[in-house]
Each structure stands twice: as structure tokens, then as C-alpha cells.
Design a protein around this motif. Structure first.
Motif, PDB file in Angstrom:
ATOM      1  N   HIS A  16       0.864  -1.181   0.000  1.00  0.00           N
ATOM      2  CA  HIS A  16       0.000   0.000   0.000  1.00  0.00           C
ATOM      3  C   HIS A  16       0.901   1.232   0.000  1.00  0.00           C
ATOM      4  CE1 HIS A  16       0.320   1.017   4.304  1.00  0.00           C
ATOM      5  NE2 HIS A  16       0.159  -0.267   4.567  1.00  0.00           N
ATOM      6  N   GLY A  17       0.323   2.376  -0.300  1.00  0.00           N
ATOM      7  CA  GLY A  17       1.085   3.600  -0.523  1.00  0.00           C
ATOM      8  C   GLY A  17       2.035   3.964   0.597  1.00  0.00           C
ATOM      9  N   TYR A  18       1.590   3.833   1.842  1.00  0.00           N
ATOM     10  CA  TYR A  18       2.441   4.213   2.964  1.00  0.00           C
ATOM     11  C   TYR A  18       3.668   3.303   3.049  1.00  0.00           C
ATOM     12  CZ  TYR A  18       4.175   5.185   7.618  1.00  0.00           C
ATOM     13  OH  TYR A  18       4.995   5.513   8.675  1.00  0.00           O
ATOM     14  N   LYS A  21       6.028   4.285   0.295  1.00  0.00           N
ATOM     15  CA  LYS A  21       6.728   5.532   0.626  1.00  0.00           C
ATOM     16  C   LYS A  21       7.852   5.281   1.619  1.00  0.00           C
ATOM     17  CE  LYS A  21       6.127  10.165   2.450  1.00  0.00           C
ATOM     18  NZ  LYS A  21       5.222  11.160   2.995  1.00  0.00           N
ATOM     19  N   GLU A  22       7.612   4.467   2.628  1.00  0.00           N
ATOM     20  CA  GLU A  22       8.634   4.171   3.628  1.00  0.00           C
ATOM     21  C   GLU A  22       9.837   3.457   3.005  1.00  0.00           C
ATOM     22  OE1 GLU A  22       8.772   5.214   6.967  1.00  0.00           O
ATOM     23  OE2 GLU A  22       7.245   6.493   6.055  1.00  0.00           O
ATOM     24  N   ARG A  23       9.607   2.558   2.081  1.00  0.00           N
ATOM     25  CA  ARG A  23      10.715   1.850   1.427  1.00  0.00           C
ATOM     26  C   ARG A  23      11.518   2.786   0.535  1.00  0.00           C
ATOM     27  NH1 ARG A  23       8.672  -4.309   0.433  1.00  0.00           N
ATOM     28  NH2 ARG A  23       7.777  -4.532   2.493  1.00  0.00           N
ATOM     29  N   ILE A  24      10.822   3.655  -0.178  1.00  0.00           N
ATOM     30  CA  ILE A  24      11.523   4.625  -1.020  1.00  0.00           C
ATOM     31  C   ILE A  24      12.328   5.580  -0.141  1.00  0.00           C
ATOM     32  CG2 ILE A  24      11.230   6.546  -2.640  1.00  0.00           C
ATOM     33  CD1 ILE A  24       8.761   4.975  -3.723  1.00  0.00           C
ATOM     34  N   LYS A  25      11.728   6.001   0.954  1.00  0.00           N
ATOM     35  CA  LYS A  25      12.416   6.907   1.886  1.00  0.00           C
ATOM     36  C   LYS A  25      13.672   6.238   2.442  1.00  0.00           C
ATOM     37  CE  LYS A  25      10.541   8.080   5.886  1.00  0.00           C
ATOM     38  NZ  LYS A  25       9.622   8.677   6.873  1.00  0.00           N
ATOM     39  N   ALA A  26      13.592   4.964   2.762  1.00  0.00           N
ATOM     40  CA  ALA A  26      14.758   4.247   3.277  1.00  0.00           C
ATOM     41  C   ALA A  26      15.856   4.162   2.220  1.00  0.00           C
ATOM     42  CB  ALA A  26      14.361   2.851   3.744  1.00  0.00           C
ATOM     43  N   LEU A  27      15.471   4.048   0.957  1.00  0.00           N
ATOM     44  CA  LEU A  27      16.450   3.935  -0.121  1.00  0.00           C
ATOM     45  C   LEU A  27      17.121   5.264  -0.417  1.00  0.00           C
ATOM     46  CD1 LEU A  27      17.737   2.156  -2.344  1.00  0.00           C
ATOM     47  CD2 LEU A  27      15.793   2.761  -3.803  1.00  0.00           C
ATOM     48  N   ALA A  38       4.683  14.239  -4.623  1.00  0.00           N
ATOM     49  CA  ALA A  38       5.391  13.637  -5.757  1.00  0.00           C
ATOM     50  C   ALA A  38       4.998  12.172  -5.925  1.00  0.00           C
ATOM     51  CB  ALA A  38       6.900  13.755  -5.554  1.00  0.00           C
ATOM     52  N   LEU A  39       4.868  11.456  -4.800  1.00  0.00           N
ATOM     53  CA  LEU A  39       4.611  10.019  -4.858  1.00  0.00           C
ATOM     54  C   LEU A  39       3.246   9.686  -5.456  1.00  0.00           C
ATOM     55  CD1 LEU A  39       5.423   7.106  -4.213  1.00  0.00           C
ATOM     56  CD2 LEU A  39       4.434   7.445  -1.929  1.00  0.00           C
ATOM     57  N   TYR A  40       2.190  10.282  -4.923  1.00  0.00           N
ATOM     58  CA  TYR A  40       0.851   9.880  -5.352  1.00  0.00           C
ATOM     59  C   TYR A  40       0.526  10.270  -6.794  1.00  0.00           C
ATOM     60  CZ  TYR A  40       0.397   7.957  -0.766  1.00  0.00           C
ATOM     61  OH  TYR A  40       0.607   7.188   0.340  1.00  0.00           O
ATOM     62  N   PRO A  41       0.982  11.428  -7.298  1.00  0.00           N
ATOM     63  CA  PRO A  41       0.799  11.679  -8.737  1.00  0.00           C
ATOM     64  C   PRO A  41       1.591  10.688  -9.611  1.00  0.00           C
ATOM     65  CG  PRO A  41       1.111  13.749  -7.581  1.00  0.00           C
ATOM     66  CD  PRO A  41       1.393  12.646  -6.590  1.00  0.00           C
ATOM     67  N   ALA A  42       2.777  10.281  -9.148  1.00  0.00           N
ATOM     68  CA  ALA A  42       3.551   9.290  -9.910  1.00  0.00           C
ATOM     69  C   ALA A  42       2.806   7.958  -9.943  1.00  0.00           C
ATOM     70  CB  ALA A  42       4.938   9.122  -9.296  1.00  0.00           C
ATOM     71  N   PRO A  64     -10.110   1.406   4.785  1.00  0.00           N
ATOM     72  CA  PRO A  64      -9.583   0.504   3.760  1.00  0.00           C
ATOM     73  C   PRO A  64      -8.295   1.062   3.145  1.00  0.00           C
ATOM     74  CG  PRO A  64     -11.931   0.855   3.456  1.00  0.00           C
ATOM     75  CD  PRO A  64     -11.476   1.808   4.525  1.00  0.00           C
ATOM     76  N   ARG A  65      -7.411   0.137   2.735  1.00  0.00           N
ATOM     77  CA  ARG A  65      -6.124   0.529   2.162  1.00  0.00           C
ATOM     78  C   ARG A  65      -6.107   0.215   0.672  1.00  0.00           C
ATOM     79  NH1 ARG A  65      -1.546  -2.271   5.561  1.00  0.00           N
ATOM     80  NH2 ARG A  65      -2.434  -4.066   4.512  1.00  0.00           N
ATOM     81  N   ARG A  66      -5.474   1.108  -0.063  1.00  0.00           N
ATOM     82  CA  ARG A  66      -5.303   0.901  -1.503  1.00  0.00           C
ATOM     83  C   ARG A  66      -4.001   0.137  -1.706  1.00  0.00           C
ATOM     84  NH1 ARG A  66      -4.593   5.713  -5.874  1.00  0.00           N
ATOM     85  NH2 ARG A  66      -2.887   6.162  -4.475  1.00  0.00           N
TER      86      ARG A  66
END
Length: 176
Positions: A16-18, A21-27, A38-42, A64-66
Motif C-alpha cells: 500500500h502507498g504508505y 513511501k517508507e521503502r523509497i524513503k529508506a532507499l 510527488a509520490l501519489y501523482p507518480a 480501507p487501504r489501496r
């Protein structure tokens, strides 16, 4: 690089989005933070292009989670981006690390080695943060203690990366 990160992480498992985002942030977050703006429009662009699929699942204790998943087209797009990274994805250290984080998804060792060779070729070219009379300034030539430090650290990092690249290319070139 954001789109490559999205495709790469979703090639490993639906998220899910969160979580994404956390994995991208860690990278890359310490160097290039990722914002929701930036994330959600991408993600929306990638869904619209048919590269991602999304569905809704009930949340554990919340709304609910997407959930996002890679489509077959998305996997092909990821592989193509890994096979043929843009020049800036080879020359920029942070961008190259993003490519490197997902290069294992390329099934062909020769293609993996080709990407690493491009980076190695780039790193063989003498360069510097500073120039005098059009020539790169070496650490020993810098008249500033702090610039000397920058240049020494960059040289050590570059030597270590070139050594790793040579070792890895040799390993990938061996018959399976």
C-alpha cells in the motif's frame, strides 16, 4: 528515479502507498526525500499507463487501504529501464544506487554486467569537484583543508566502487 523505485519495490511484492513511501524513503530519503505531492501523482500516472494495478483491502484497524501491484506491462517497463538506464542514472551516484537496488530483477547476467560496465566506464574518467586551468584538482593539490577532505573521501569511495564493479562484472561474466 521515483517511478523506477515504485516499479522496483512493487516487483518484489504488492504494497500500500504508505509502505511504498517508507521503502523509497529508506532507499533515498536521506538524500532526496519523497513527498506525498510527488509520490501519489507518480502512482496515478503509472496506474493510468497500465503499469500498476490497484485494489482496496480492508485496513487492520483503520480505513480501507489501496494496495498497489505491478502489472505484466509494469514488469516489462521495469526491465527495460534497468536494461537501458539513462546516462544520468549512470553518472549520478544516488540515481545509480536506485538502479543498483533493483538490478537483480534483470534475469540476464550479461545485461546486468553491461549496466555495471557503463558505470565503471564513467568512473574511469578523471574528474573532480574543483578545477584549475581546466584540469581536475587532486586532493594533494587543494589548498583548503576541507576541500582536501572532500577529494580524499571521493577518491576512496571511487576506488572502492571501481573495485566492486570489476569484481562483480567478472563474476557475472562467468558461465552460470
Amino acid at each position: 528515479m521515483l517511478e523506477l523505485s515504485i516499479l522496483g519495490f512493487l516487483a518484489e511484492e504488492p504494497l500500500h502507498g504508505y509502505e511504498l513511501k517508507e521503502r523509497i524513503k529508506a532507499l533515498t530519503g536521506h538524500v532526496r526525500p519523497v513527498s506525498d505531492g510527488a509520490l501519489y501523482p507518480a502512482i496515478t500516472r503509472l496506474v493510468g499507463a497500465g503499469l500498476l494495478d490497484q485494489h482496496t483491502e480492508p485496513g487492520a484497524s483503520a480505513a480501507p487501504r489501496r494496495i498497489l501491484a505491478l502489472t505484466d506491462r509494469g514488469r516489462e517497463e521495469l526491465l527495460e529501464r534497468l536494461r537501458r538506464p539513462k546516462q544520468t542514472e549512470i553518472t549520478d551516484h544516488v540515481r545509480f544506487n536506485t538502479v543498483l537496488a533493483f538490478l537483480r530483477h534483470l534475469p540476464d547476467r550479461r545485461e546486468q554486467a553491461a549496466v555495471l560496465r557503463r558505470r565503471l566506464d564513467f568512473l574511469q574518467t578523471p574528474t573532480s569537484f574543483f578545477y584549475a586551468s581546466g584540469k581536475p584538482v587532486r586532493a594533494e593539490e587543494a589548498d583548503d583543508l576541507f576541500r582536501q577532505g572532500m577529494l580524499r573521501v571521493a577518491r576512496a569511495t571511487g576506488e572502492a566502487e571501481r573495485a566492486w564493479l570489476r569484481e562483480t562484472v567478472a563474476l557475472l561474466d562467468q558461465p552460470s
